[in-house]
Design a protein around this motif. Sequence first.
Motif, PDB file in Angstrom:
ATOM      1  N   PRO A  52     -13.560  39.212 -26.433  1.00  0.00           N
ATOM      2  CA  PRO A  52     -12.113  39.264 -26.223  1.00  0.00           C
ATOM      3  C   PRO A  52     -11.577  37.909 -25.811  1.00  0.00           C
ATOM      4  N   LYS A  53     -10.506  37.489 -26.499  1.00  0.00           N
ATOM      5  CA  LYS A  53      -9.958  36.158 -26.260  1.00  0.00           C
ATOM      6  C   LYS A  53      -8.973  36.166 -25.088  1.00  0.00           C
ATOM      7  N   GLU A  54      -8.056  37.131 -25.140  1.00  0.00           N
ATOM      8  CA  GLU A  54      -6.991  37.102 -24.138  1.00  0.00           C
ATOM      9  C   GLU A  54      -7.337  38.023 -22.983  1.00  0.00           C
ATOM     10  N   ARG A  55      -8.203  37.581 -22.116  1.00  0.00           N
ATOM     11  CA  ARG A  55      -8.528  38.454 -20.994  1.00  0.00           C
ATOM     12  C   ARG A  55      -7.532  38.286 -19.865  1.00  0.00           C
ATOM     13  N   GLY A  56      -6.569  37.399 -20.054  1.00  0.00           N
ATOM     14  CA  GLY A  56      -5.524  37.257 -19.056  1.00  0.00           C
ATOM     15  C   GLY A  56      -4.478  38.347 -19.172  1.00  0.00           C
ATOM     16  N   LYS A  57      -4.584  39.148 -20.252  1.00  0.00           N
ATOM     17  CA  LYS A  57      -3.584  40.185 -20.492  1.00  0.00           C
ATOM     18  C   LYS A  57      -4.223  41.548 -20.335  1.00  0.00           C
ATOM     19  N   HIS A  58      -3.435  42.553 -19.944  1.00  0.00           N
ATOM     20  CA  HIS A  58      -3.938  43.920 -19.920  1.00  0.00           C
ATOM     21  C   HIS A  58      -4.161  44.386 -21.353  1.00  0.00           C
ATOM     22  N   VAL A  59      -5.215  45.143 -21.547  1.00  0.00           N
ATOM     23  CA  VAL A  59      -5.527  45.611 -22.903  1.00  0.00           C
ATOM     24  C   VAL A  59      -5.456  47.128 -22.934  1.00  0.00           C
ATOM     25  N   LEU A  60      -4.635  47.647 -23.817  1.00  0.00           N
ATOM     26  CA  LEU A  60      -4.504  49.096 -23.973  1.00  0.00           C
ATOM     27  C   LEU A  60      -5.279  49.521 -25.215  1.00  0.00           C
ATOM     28  N   GLY A  76     -13.637  59.572 -22.176  1.00  0.00           N
ATOM     29  CA  GLY A  76     -13.809  60.288 -23.432  1.00  0.00           C
ATOM     30  C   GLY A  76     -12.521  60.548 -24.160  1.00  0.00           C
ATOM     31  N   ALA A  77     -11.406  60.030 -23.655  1.00  0.00           N
ATOM     32  CA  ALA A  77     -10.138  60.256 -24.333  1.00  0.00           C
ATOM     33  C   ALA A  77      -9.333  58.972 -24.333  1.00  0.00           C
ATOM     34  N   LEU A  78      -8.641  58.736 -25.438  1.00  0.00           N
ATOM     35  CA  LEU A  78      -7.743  57.597 -25.516  1.00  0.00           C
ATOM     36  C   LEU A  78      -6.358  58.068 -25.102  1.00  0.00           C
ATOM     37  N   PRO A  79      -5.476  57.239 -24.623  1.00  0.00           N
ATOM     38  CA  PRO A  79      -5.637  55.815 -24.383  1.00  0.00           C
ATOM     39  C   PRO A  79      -6.282  55.525 -23.038  1.00  0.00           C
ATOM     40  N   PHE A  80      -6.848  54.337 -22.909  1.00  0.00           N
ATOM     41  CA  PHE A  80      -7.222  53.860 -21.588  1.00  0.00           C
ATOM     42  C   PHE A  80      -6.905  52.380 -21.533  1.00  0.00           C
ATOM     43  N   ASN A 100      -4.988  59.679 -17.443  1.00  0.00           N
ATOM     44  CA  ASN A 100      -4.324  60.480 -16.420  1.00  0.00           C
ATOM     45  C   ASN A 100      -3.963  59.679 -15.174  1.00  0.00           C
ATOM     46  N   LYS A 101      -4.453  58.430 -15.116  1.00  0.00           N
ATOM     47  CA  LYS A 101      -4.077  57.607 -13.958  1.00  0.00           C
ATOM     48  C   LYS A 101      -3.150  56.476 -14.364  1.00  0.00           C
ATOM     49  N   LEU A 102      -2.741  56.453 -15.644  1.00  0.00           N
ATOM     50  CA  LEU A 102      -1.949  55.329 -16.132  1.00  0.00           C
ATOM     51  C   LEU A 102      -0.606  55.225 -15.416  1.00  0.00           C
ATOM     52  N   ARG A 103      -0.010  56.382 -15.120  1.00  0.00           N
ATOM     53  CA  ARG A 103       1.321  56.377 -14.521  1.00  0.00           C
ATOM     54  C   ARG A 103       1.278  55.707 -13.149  1.00  0.00           C
ATOM     55  N   TRP A 120      -0.931  53.640 -12.148  1.00  0.00           N
ATOM     56  CA  TRP A 120      -1.238  52.233 -12.339  1.00  0.00           C
ATOM     57  C   TRP A 120       0.033  51.462 -12.687  1.00  0.00           C
ATOM     58  N   VAL A 121       0.831  52.006 -13.593  1.00  0.00           N
ATOM     59  CA  VAL A 121       2.059  51.330 -14.010  1.00  0.00           C
ATOM     60  C   VAL A 121       2.978  51.150 -12.806  1.00  0.00           C
ATOM     61  N   LEU A 122       3.078  52.202 -11.984  1.00  0.00           N
ATOM     62  CA  LEU A 122       3.972  52.114 -10.830  1.00  0.00           C
ATOM     63  C   LEU A 122       3.449  51.123  -9.792  1.00  0.00           C
ATOM     64  N   SER A 123       2.131  50.871  -9.797  1.00  0.00           N
ATOM     65  CA  SER A 123       1.575  49.937  -8.798  1.00  0.00           C
ATOM     66  C   SER A 123       1.696  48.483  -9.244  1.00  0.00           C
ATOM     67  N   GLN A 124       2.093  48.264 -10.494  1.00  0.00           N
ATOM     68  CA  GLN A 124       2.201  46.886 -10.981  1.00  0.00           C
ATOM     69  C   GLN A 124       3.402  46.198 -10.358  1.00  0.00           C
ATOM     70  N   LYS A 125       3.230  44.933 -10.038  1.00  0.00           N
ATOM     71  CA  LYS A 125       4.281  44.239  -9.294  1.00  0.00           C
ATOM     72  C   LYS A 125       5.476  43.898 -10.168  1.00  0.00           C
TER      73      LYS A 125
END
Lengths: 310, 453
Positions: A64-72, A119-123, A139-142, A144-149
Motif C-alpha cells: 500500500p502506497k498511501e498509508r497516510g490515508k484511511h482505507v475503506l 468476515g463482512a465488508l466494509p471495514f 458495526n463500529k464504523l459509526r 469511529w467516524v464520530l471519534s474523528q477530530k
Amino acid sequence: MLNDDPPPARNSSDQRLDASSRAQKPTTDKPSRSFFTIPPPVKRIFDKFPLVTYAENELPSRAPKERGKHVLHIFTSEEDARKGRPSFNPACVKWQAYMKFNGIDVSVVPSSNHASPSGALPFLLPAVAASAKDPVPSNKLRKWVLSQKGAEKAQESEDIRYEAYASLLDTRIRKAWLFQLYLNPANNALLQRLYIAPCSSNPFVRMTIAYQLRQAAETELVKSSASDRLVEDDIMRDAEGAFEALATLLGEDEWFFGQEQPGLFDASVFAYTHLLLDDGMPWQENKLAEMARRHGSLVRHQERIAMLYF
Amino acid sequence: MQLFVLGPAFGLPSIDAGCNAAIALLQLRRGDEAWQLIPTANDQLHLPLLVDGDKQFAGFANISRHVADGDGDGHGREALDQKQCADLTAACAFLEANAQTLLDISLYVSYENYSATRSAFTQVLPWYANYMLPPKRRGAARARTEHLGISSIDVDNVHEDMSNRPPGYDGVGKEQQGFEVEAQKRASLLLPRKDTLRSLLQRPERVATFKLHALAENFFAPLQDMLGEKSYLVGSEMTRVDCLAYGYLSLMLYPKMPQDWLASTMRRKYRKLVEYTERIHTELRLQTRVEDVLSMSACTTEADVVGRRKACDMALPWSSPAASTLFDVTKTTIRELLVHVPGLRTSAQIVAAKPFKPSFWQTYFPALLGVTVTTIGVSLYYAFHTGTLIWPHGEAVHIFGRKRFSDYGHLGAALAGISLLSQQTTGDAAFHEQEVSVTPLNVDITVEGDKGP
C-alpha cells in the motif's frame, strides 16, 4: 512489516563508527592497553568490513502506497475504486456515503469478505498516523467516524420514530433487495457479474459460489420471515409500503427528519435507492426501482446525494 | 370466515404472536359478524390462516390487508392521514423486526423457560405433534438468535465449557482428603479470594443478562416513546398496529416463566406499555381459558358449539378443533423425519410472482452428475470384479542384493523344499509371515552344512 525493519546499511555503518571511536580512545587517553581491547592488526582487518553496502530494497509494488490515508475496504471494481464511485453492495454504499457526509477523506480499495476480520465488508484500516491502528469493522464504523477530530459532526435525529423507520429499511427493503438480487432468476446475470465472476474463472467454482450465495440469501430470508415459504408478492408488497412510508416521511424536505445535514439515515436510504435507480447496474428485472420511481421525493433525494457527494 | 390458529396458552387466545395479533384484529373488526376461530396443530398451513370463501390468506400482513379491503377503502375503518399511515407501516416493521427476537429468547431459547412453554404446548397439541412442533419452533428460534451469542443462559447445552461451574461441581464422587480440606480452609482464610466488581460483572450469566436487558431496552424504549401519552400507537383509535403490538406484548407479559426477566423489565420500567397491553386485552375480551377451548372438541353439531360457547361465557367464537386424518398425521411425521436426515435438508419454498422455467441444465445438472458418477463407479467395479479389466500391477519387484533360493540354482530349489518342510513342522503362522527376514539366515547355515559332504 517491511518498512518497520531498520535498513541494514545504516546499521552497519553506525557500528563501524562506534568501533573506530572506541578504538581511538585507548591510544590517546590510556596508553596501557586492557585485556579486552582489540589488537590493532585484527582491528585493521575488521575495519575494512563491510566491503560493499547495497542500496535499500524497494517495497513490493503491491504494497500500500498511501498509508497516510484511511482505507475503506468495500465490494467494488478496480476502476470504480479509482474513480471513487459507489460500491455495488448496499452496506458498503451506506458507509461510503456516510464518510463523505462527514467530510472524512478515505481511499477505497476493492476487497472480499475473506479479507475482513469480522468476515463482512466494509471495514476500515485507519491511517498509520492515527492513534488506533486496529481495523474497524462495519458495526463500529459509526463510533469511529464520530471519534474523528476533523469530522463535521452530522447530528443524528432524536426523533422518536427514528428506530421504527430504520427498521423499515433493515427488514422490508433489505428483504426485497435480497430476493430481487439473489433469488430472482432473471437477475442471475447481474449476480454473476457482481459477486461471482471476480472470485474465479472456473465454472465449477462459480457454480458452487452461486449456490452458496443463493442458499445464504434464502436462509437469511427464511430466518427473518419466520416461515419456510417465501412469497415474492408479499415481500414486494411490503417493500412498496416501505417506500411509500419513507417518501411520506421525507415529504418535501431536503434530508430525512428535517435535518440540516444528511445523516446516517440518508446514507442508508441512498444505499438502496442509488443502486436501484442508477443506470450503472444492469438489472434485468427491477420491480423495486419502479416502486421507488413512483415517489419523486425519493428520486430527488438520491440524485441530490449522487450529485453533491459522488 | 374461518381463522386457523395455534391453540390457546397462558390465558391468551394463542401461543403464537402472529395468531394472537390476527385474533385481536378480527375481534376488533369483525367482532359482531360471523367468523370462526379454529385451533389447529398443523403448522404446514402457515398460521395464522384466514379462509374466506375460496380464498386463503396466510400471515398477519395478508389478513390485515384482506380485512381492510373488506371494509371498503384501503385503510379500512382507520381514519388516518398519509403521515399516520407511514407511521403505522414503520411501527409494524419495527415490531416484526425486534419483538420476535425477544419472544424467541424468552419462550424458547432459555431451557428453563422452554420447559414452561413446552408444557403449555402439551395441553393444546395432539400427542404426536408434541414431538415435532415445539422442538421445531425452538430450533428456528435458536437459529434466529444465534448471532446474539446468548447461549450461556441455555443450560442444556452439553458442550458448554466447564470453567464456570461452581466449586465442587466436578468433585462429585471424589473423596477429598480431610487434611487437604482443612488446609484449603485455612489458606482461604489467609488469602481470601474476593470478588471484585469487575470479576462479578464478567461472569457469563451476568454478561448474558446485560445483553438481554439491552435488547429489551432497545425494543421497549422506542415503543413507549411512540405510544407517548396517547391511548394507541397511531391515531386516536385502535388500529392494526395495536393488534400486532398486542400479539407480541401479551406473550411477553402474561406467561409465567421461571426466568421472567422480560416481563419484570416491562413491569418495572415500562408501566405505560403494560397498561396499554392490559387495556387492549380487556377491551377486546381476549382472556381465554385453555380448558374451555379444549372442551369444544366434544361438540359435534353447530348448536352444540354455540351452546358451549354460551356456557363457558366465551367472547371469542371458538369452534371445535380441526380434525386431522391419519393420512395428515403420517404425512407430517414423514416430512418431519425427512428433515432430520442429514443431506436431505429441503430448501425453502419460493413462490415467485412470475413462474420461472429453469433451463434444462439448471434443473437436471445435479441429477445428471449423480447418475454419471454412479454409472462410472458401478461399471468399473463390475469390470474389475469379472476380470474384464485387470488392476495394473506391473513387474514383480526385485530387490538387488537380497539372496533368494532361485539364485542358488538346483541347490536353492532343494533348500526351498527343506525350509518349507521345516516351517510346516513348526507350524508357526508368525514364522510364516516373517519368512522374508528369516530366510537369509536359514540359507547361510544350510549352505555351510551342505559343503562338508
